[in-house]
Motif scaffolding. Sequence first.
Motif, mmCIF file in Angstrom:
data_model
loop_
_atom_site.group_PDB
_atom_site.id
_atom_site.type_symbol
_atom_site.label_atom_id
_atom_site.label_comp_id
_atom_site.label_asym_id
_atom_site.label_seq_id
_atom_site.Cartn_x
_atom_site.Cartn_y
_atom_site.Cartn_z
ATOM 1 N N LEU A 184 -0.368 0.069 8.690
ATOM 2 C CA LEU A 184 -0.899 0.114 10.047
ATOM 3 C C LEU A 184 0.128 0.707 11.020
ATOM 4 O O LEU A 184 -0.213 1.513 11.900
ATOM 5 C CB LEU A 184 -1.292 -1.304 10.486
ATOM 6 N N ALA A 185 1.394 0.329 10.841
ATOM 7 C CA ALA A 185 2.446 0.860 11.715
ATOM 8 C C ALA A 185 2.631 2.358 11.506
ATOM 9 O O ALA A 185 2.832 3.124 12.460
ATOM 10 C CB ALA A 185 3.762 0.117 11.461
ATOM 11 N N VAL A 186 2.557 2.799 10.254
ATOM 12 C CA VAL A 186 2.687 4.235 9.976
ATOM 13 C C VAL A 186 1.522 5.012 10.597
ATOM 14 O O VAL A 186 1.702 6.068 11.199
ATOM 15 C CB VAL A 186 2.773 4.472 8.459
ATOM 16 N N ASP A 187 0.313 4.500 10.461
ATOM 17 C CA ASP A 187 -0.855 5.177 11.053
ATOM 18 C C ASP A 187 -0.749 5.220 12.571
ATOM 19 O O ASP A 187 -1.156 6.206 13.202
ATOM 20 C CB ASP A 187 -2.138 4.459 10.633
ATOM 21 N N TYR A 188 -0.196 4.169 13.182
ATOM 22 C CA TYR A 188 -0.066 4.138 14.645
ATOM 23 C C TYR A 188 1.006 5.123 15.116
ATOM 24 O O TYR A 188 0.845 5.782 16.151
ATOM 25 C CB TYR A 188 0.278 2.717 15.098
ATOM 26 N N ALA A 189 2.100 5.199 14.371
ATOM 27 C CA ALA A 189 3.208 6.067 14.781
ATOM 28 C C ALA A 189 2.921 7.535 14.503
ATOM 29 O O ALA A 189 3.512 8.410 15.144
ATOM 30 C CB ALA A 189 4.497 5.649 14.068
ATOM 31 N N HIS A 190 2.050 7.835 13.563
ATOM 32 C CA HIS A 190 1.753 9.218 13.186
ATOM 33 C C HIS A 190 0.240 9.441 13.240
ATOM 34 O O HIS A 190 -0.435 9.480 12.199
ATOM 35 C CB HIS A 190 2.288 9.525 11.791
ATOM 36 N N GLY A 194 -3.810 12.840 8.618
ATOM 37 C CA GLY A 194 -5.236 12.695 8.357
ATOM 38 C C GLY A 194 -5.564 11.396 7.653
ATOM 39 O O GLY A 194 -4.720 10.758 7.019
ATOM 40 N N VAL A 195 -6.817 10.996 7.783
ATOM 41 C CA VAL A 195 -7.276 9.780 7.120
ATOM 42 C C VAL A 195 -7.562 10.108 5.664
ATOM 43 O O VAL A 195 -8.328 11.026 5.355
ATOM 44 C CB VAL A 195 -8.540 9.231 7.815
ATOM 45 N N ALA A 196 -6.929 9.354 4.769
ATOM 46 C CA ALA A 196 -7.112 9.574 3.332
ATOM 47 C C ALA A 196 -7.961 8.445 2.766
ATOM 48 O O ALA A 196 -7.717 7.264 3.039
ATOM 49 C CB ALA A 196 -5.760 9.629 2.624
ATOM 50 N N THR A 197 -8.953 8.808 1.978
ATOM 51 C CA THR A 197 -9.823 7.821 1.355
ATOM 52 C C THR A 197 -10.233 8.317 -0.018
ATOM 53 O O THR A 197 -10.296 9.530 -0.261
ATOM 54 C CB THR A 197 -11.077 7.561 2.217
#
Length: 252
Positions: A184-190, A194-197
């Motif tokens: 979550l912290a990595v997604d917030y900072a960067h 792109g969203v990987a799924t």
Amino acid sequence: NYFGPHEEVEDAEERAAALADALALKRLAEDFAHPEVGVTTTDPTAFGRNFFSRPSAGEYEEEDVDADRDDVLEDMAALKKLASDYAHPERPVETTDATVFGRNYFNRASAPDTEEEDIDAERDDVLEDVLALKKLASDYAHPEKPVEVDATAFSRNYFGPQEEVGDAEERAAALADAMALKKLAVDYAHPEVGVATTDATAFGRNFFSRPSAGEYEEEDVDADRDDVLEDMAALKKLASDYAHPERPVETT
């Protein structure tokens, strides 16, 4: 060209002569500053010879002086090789004579015993201890290195059987929470990542551009924004043309 029609013929010739003189002086200065650069010519009929070694040249050096110079140069080469060998004893001895060979003075067959047996054994023990200490120090300084053992060696974890089931589950849950918080912290900072799924059935749509979305911007505001962007692009192009006059004029 704005200046072309107003230039007289004699002024143009004088300017061309001045530029030719400047170019010749530049070439002369480069040849003087860099004598190591070879002479370049495009004339296949041009040739030259050495003034000092031509067949008709006179003797410009006495024979004994020439012999002395050769001897001095040979001595200098020998001294250079001797100094290099002295400064770099790690270099191997190079020779071109296939019949040259040598032997070790200390371990030849006829050499007397230079060391007692107990001293030799003690030296081997000291070297083994030093090697073991070196390995121990390396393992202590670099705990990230893997443990190298014999293939037949095995062991078990000392702490494994003493751990309760509840503690193990709690630890696993804590590690999972820490991993989720890290993601979550990595997604917030960067946010640019792109969203990987891995779910092929997952999809999404843009909340603001969906068909049922309401008008969130007035028409005149949108037109003003387009005008501002066009003005900015024109100013950017004008500044670039002003800063780089060497660029050609592009037109469609």
